[in-house]
Design an enzyme around this catalytic site. Structure first.
Site, PDB file in Angstrom:
ATOM      1  N   LYS A 167      -3.246   1.467   3.083  1.00 65.31           N
ATOM      2  CA  LYS A 167      -4.356   0.551   3.344  1.00 65.31           C
ATOM      3  C   LYS A 167      -4.897   0.660   4.760  1.00 65.31           C
ATOM      4  CE  LYS A 167      -2.624  -2.673  -0.110  1.00 65.31           C
ATOM      5  NZ  LYS A 167      -2.087  -4.020  -0.407  1.00 65.31           N
ATOM      6  N   SER A 206       4.045 -10.882  -4.269  1.00 67.47           N
ATOM      7  CA  SER A 206       3.102 -10.722  -5.377  1.00 67.47           C
ATOM      8  C   SER A 206       3.568  -9.546  -6.225  1.00 67.47           C
ATOM      9  CB  SER A 206       1.695 -10.455  -4.831  1.00 67.47           C
ATOM     10  OG  SER A 206       1.590  -9.113  -4.396  1.00 67.47           O
ATOM     11  N   ARG A 207       2.955  -9.414  -7.367  1.00 68.70           N
ATOM     12  CA  ARG A 207       3.156  -8.220  -8.153  1.00 68.70           C
ATOM     13  C   ARG A 207       2.253  -7.117  -7.576  1.00 68.70           C
ATOM     14  NH1 ARG A 207       6.267  -9.227 -12.430  1.00 68.70           N
ATOM     15  NH2 ARG A 207       6.457 -11.345 -13.261  1.00 68.70           N
ATOM     16  N   THR A 260       6.909  -6.088  -5.003  1.00 63.42           N
ATOM     17  CA  THR A 260       8.299  -6.543  -4.843  1.00 63.42           C
ATOM     18  C   THR A 260       8.710  -7.482  -5.964  1.00 63.42           C
ATOM     19  OG1 THR A 260       8.248  -6.193  -2.466  1.00 63.42           O
ATOM     20  CG2 THR A 260       9.855  -7.785  -3.274  1.00 63.42           C
ATOM     21  N   ILE A 313      -0.439  -4.678  -6.402  1.00 57.73           N
ATOM     22  CA  ILE A 313      -1.882  -4.777  -6.242  1.00 57.73           C
ATOM     23  C   ILE A 313      -2.460  -3.366  -6.270  1.00 57.73           C
ATOM     24  CG2 ILE A 313      -3.760  -5.548  -4.740  1.00 57.73           C
ATOM     25  CD1 ILE A 313      -1.748  -7.625  -3.617  1.00 57.73           C
ATOM     26  N   THR A 314      -2.087  -2.546  -5.305  1.00 55.82           N
ATOM     27  CA  THR A 314      -2.560  -1.148  -5.303  1.00 55.82           C
ATOM     28  C   THR A 314      -1.414  -0.179  -5.576  1.00 55.82           C
ATOM     29  OG1 THR A 314      -2.105  -0.837  -2.956  1.00 55.82           O
ATOM     30  CG2 THR A 314      -4.287  -1.729  -3.546  1.00 55.82           C
ATOM     31  N   SER A 315      -0.166  -0.682  -5.540  1.00 59.64           N
ATOM     32  CA  SER A 315       0.982   0.226  -5.695  1.00 59.64           C
ATOM     33  C   SER A 315       1.429   0.283  -7.160  1.00 59.64           C
ATOM     34  CB  SER A 315       2.154  -0.277  -4.837  1.00 59.64           C
ATOM     35  OG  SER A 315       2.651  -1.500  -5.379  1.00 59.64           O
ATOM     36  N   GLY A 356       0.801  -1.236   0.000  1.00 57.38           N
ATOM     37  CA  GLY A 356       0.000   0.000   0.000  1.00 57.38           C
ATOM     38  C   GLY A 356       0.821   1.267   0.000  1.00 57.38           C
ATOM     39  N   ASP A 413      -7.989  -4.056  -1.870  1.00 56.08           N
ATOM     40  CA  ASP A 413      -7.370  -5.208  -1.224  1.00 56.08           C
ATOM     41  C   ASP A 413      -8.196  -5.534   0.021  1.00 56.08           C
ATOM     42  OD1 ASP A 413      -3.920  -6.008  -0.235  1.00 56.08           O
ATOM     43  OD2 ASP A 413      -5.683  -7.236  -0.706  1.00 56.08           O
TER      44      ASP A 413
HETATM   45  O1  LIG Z   1       1.495  -2.301  -2.285  1.00 50.22           O
HETATM   46  P1  LIG Z   1       0.550  -3.232  -2.945  1.00 50.22           P
HETATM   47  O2  LIG Z   1       0.789  -3.292  -4.431  1.00 50.22           O
HETATM   48  O3  LIG Z   1      -0.902  -3.039  -2.618  1.00 50.22           O
HETATM   49  O4  LIG Z   1       0.871  -4.682  -2.278  1.00 50.22           O
HETATM   50  C1  LIG Z   1       1.582  -5.634  -2.877  1.00 50.22           C
HETATM   51  C2  LIG Z   1       2.977  -5.751  -2.343  1.00 50.22           C
HETATM   52  O5  LIG Z   1       3.036  -5.973  -0.929  1.00 50.22           O
HETATM   53  C3  LIG Z   1       3.797  -7.155  -0.649  1.00 50.22           C
HETATM   54  O6  LIG Z   1       5.155  -6.763  -0.525  1.00 50.22           O
HETATM   55  P2  LIG Z   1       6.384  -7.710  -0.027  1.00 50.22           P
HETATM   56  O7  LIG Z   1       6.462  -8.823  -1.015  1.00 50.22           O
HETATM   57  O8  LIG Z   1       6.085  -8.232   1.318  1.00 50.22           O
HETATM   58  O9  LIG Z   1       7.589  -6.838  -0.085  1.00 50.22           O
HETATM   59  C4  LIG Z   1       3.489  -7.977  -1.890  1.00 50.22           C
HETATM   60  O10 LIG Z   1       4.354  -9.043  -2.096  1.00 50.22           O
HETATM   61  C5  LIG Z   1       3.543  -6.975  -2.980  1.00 50.22           C
HETATM   62  O11 LIG Z   1       4.832  -6.762  -3.412  1.00 50.22           O
HETATM   63  N1  LIG Z   2      -3.324  -8.939  -0.696  1.00 57.27           N
HETATM   64  C1  LIG Z   2      -1.987  -8.972  -0.576  1.00 57.27           C
HETATM   65  C2  LIG Z   2      -1.305  -7.865  -0.114  1.00 57.27           C
HETATM   66  C3  LIG Z   2       0.083  -7.953  -0.026  1.00 57.27           C
HETATM   67  N2  LIG Z   2       0.710  -9.080  -0.365  1.00 57.27           N
HETATM   68  C4  LIG Z   2       0.016 -10.143  -0.822  1.00 57.27           C
HETATM   69  O1  LIG Z   2       0.640 -11.195  -1.157  1.00 57.27           O
HETATM   70  N3  LIG Z   2      -1.330 -10.101  -0.933  1.00 57.27           N
END
Ligand SMILES: O=P(O)(O)OC[C@H]1O[C@H](OP(=O)(O)O)[C@H](O)[C@@H]1O
Ligand SMILES: Nc1ccnc(=O)[nH]1
Length: 503
Positions: A288, A194-195, A203, A197-199, A168, A256
């Site tokens: 978030k 994950s790729r 990572t 989601i909201t950002s 977030g 999310d």
């Molecule tokens: O910011 P938004 O896109 O909503 O959330 C998705 C990001 O948050 C988590 O970060 P990390 O992998 O723990 O570094 C996910 O893996 C992803 O990279």
């Molecule tokens: N909904 C999520 C937020 C952040 N990381 C995730 O793997 N999924």
């Protein structure tokens, strides 16, 4: 009806099945219907497209299907209308705010994984969760269902640590530092991400600039047993496969839902066999979680969910009121993370957050005495040991360990915004920053994003540079400039905030 398979050189992001117009009339199939493909004991579901690009008696399959199921050119299969999945009834229950039973949640997740639910139904499910939420029983059932419909990893090298941010906050490249610091201390940390989601960059999007993130479970097991760490994309694995499917719907809506977020994160940790997990909850305006009260409530739920799954969870509530570091966007963030690892120095927010989280993990893993973890993490970063471990991760995952920050390509279309007045930076709007970076093309365009020259509290003079937008095309740059002009990403105020006269 019997049909001969023709593999089409096309990816549609879905399991697309192309059927000849006359055949469709025979079996009463219509565009976007669900069709069942039976081959021996295997049954695969797909979305119907009607076209005479295939002959009568032929069906065309998009290559997406071949990523999960093996079909051969010319194979004879049976096709038939699949009808309405049972789980649609359960999605509607949630839309009406009713509690779902464990078996109903399992039915929804299985139908998502089996591709029996189309994007429209998945979006309806995600929206229902956003509006009506899930209680802890439902979240636990969802987490286990998501994990158990995919593969599980069995790593011998114990204890297994893990870290995951709820995300977030723009520029959150933190875990790209945390993972090598923790692994350099001898702990095991098989990180999946994950790729976005909201950002503007998840990572996985950032690490993909440095090395391959799409690896098989066997490759991950080999790497983690050898060097103690990885930084991979969860969506590339058959690891909680429903997760990446629902994330696509979340990304489109830029939402999310709380319960789905808990299950999304913990299902991957459960599937990886992680035993000690640190959750990062960035908290502040424009992310978030906006209040400490909300953050503590979410923290309790992560800890409770971990208990139900047999995992030890701790939570770090972190400052999320403005971007982490100075860069937003996959390549720009990769550049900043690599620079910080190489030199052991970097933006205060990035180094403080990374060493803080890593320090907690070092204490959780028993390699640092209580209260000494952050100091130990700083030493590992500043000594270059974290960079050496990152080189190992990059190389083992198929990248070039000698990659230099200056070699990372970034968008060559740029525009710099300057301070319209002198004063102090009193607010940086996270959502506006993310919106600008996404308008510029991130995360799909790796080189798109922005670089910040100021943070909250800093003094600026009129004309000082505030941030530069990077894009890979003039069209995208123009969109980002327009977006930036419509929002106020960086607020500058003097000590006299407003003059009130004889109105
Ligand atoms: O910011 P938004 O896109 O909503 O959330 C998705 C990001 O948050 C988590 O970060 P990390 O992998 O723990 O570094 C996910 O893996 C992803 O990279
Ligand atoms: N909904 C999520 C937020 C952040 N990381 C995730 O793997 N999924």
């Amino acid at each position: 009806m019997k049909a001969k398979i023709r593999i089409l050189d096309v990816y549609t992001g879905r399991f697309t099945v192309v059927i000849n117009e006359n055949d469709a009339k025979k079996v009463k199939l219509h565009p976007e219907d669900l069709v069942k493909i039976e081959s021996g004991k295997k049954t695969v579901y797909g979305d119907v497209v009607i076209s005479n690009m295939v002959e009568e008696g032929e069906i065309g399959l998009s290559k997406d299907i071949l990523q999960v199921h093996s079909f051969s050119q010319g194979e004879i299969v049976n096709i038939a209308p699949a009808g309405t999945p049972e789980s649609i009834r359960y999605i509607k229950k949630k839309m009406h705010g009713e509690k779902l039973r464990k078996v109903e949640i399992e039915s929804i997740i299985k139908d998502i994984v089996d591709r029996k639910l189309r994007e429209i139904e998945i979006s309806a499910f995600v929206t229902a969760l956003e509006i009506n939420g899930l209680d802890m029983d439902e979240i636990a059932a969802l987490t286990v269902a998501m994990a158990e419909t995919g593969d599980m990893l069995d790593i011998d090298r114990k204890p297994i640590m893990d870290v995951h941010s709820i995300g977030g906050v723009p520029g959150n490249k933190t875990n790209i530092l945390v993972v090598p610091i923790v692994a350099a201390a001898g702990l095991t940390i098989p990180k999946t991400s994950s790729r976005a989601i909201t950002s503007a960059a998840g990572t996985a999007d950032v690490v993909e600039v440095l090395t391959n993130v799409s690896l098989s479970l066997d490759e991950i097991k080999r790497i983690v047993e050898k060097i103690g760490a990885c930084l991979v994309w969860g969506g590339a694995l058959n690891l909680a496969p429903a997760d990446d499917i629902t994330i696509k719907a979340e990304r489109a809506l830029s939402i999310d839902p709380r319960g789905l977020m808990l299950a999304s994160i913990m299902s991957k940790k459960y599937a990886m066999g992680s035993q000690y997990i640190l959750i990062d909850i960035p908290t502040g305006k424009g992310v978030k979680v906006e209040t400490m009260e909300e953050a503590r409530s979410l923290a309790r739920d992560f800890i409770e969910l971990g208990k139900r799954l047999g995992q030890y969870v701790e939570v770090a509530i972190t400052y999320g009121g403005q971007p982490v570091g100075h860069t937003v966007g996959p390549a720009l963030e990769a550049k900043e993370a690599l620079q910080t690892l190489m030199t052991g120095k970097g933006p205060g927010s990035l180094v403080e957050k990374a060493t803080g989280l890593a320090g907690i993990l070092l204490e959780m893993g028993g390699v640092a005495p209580a209260g000494m973890g952050k100091k130990m993490a700083k030493e590992i970063l500043e000594s270059g040991k974290a960079y050496q471990k990152m080189r190992e991760i990059i190389e083992e995952q198929g990248g070039n360990p000698d990659i230099k920050p200056e070699e990372i390509p970034i968008g060559d279309k740029t525009y710099t915004f300057t301070a319209p007045t002198s004063g102090y930076v009193t607010f940086i709007d996270n959502k506006a920053i993310t919106g600008i970076a996404r308008a510029a093309g991130a995360p799909e365009d790796k080189g798109a994003g922005l670089e910040l020259y100021v943070k909250v509290g800093e003094k600026v003079k009129e004309g000082d540079p505030l941030f530069t937008i990077y894009a890979e095309s003039e069209a995208r740059l123009d969109q980002a400039i327009i977006y930036a002009r419509r929002t106020e990403p960086i607020r500058i105020e003097g000590m006299v905030l407003q003059r009130i006269g004889n109105i």
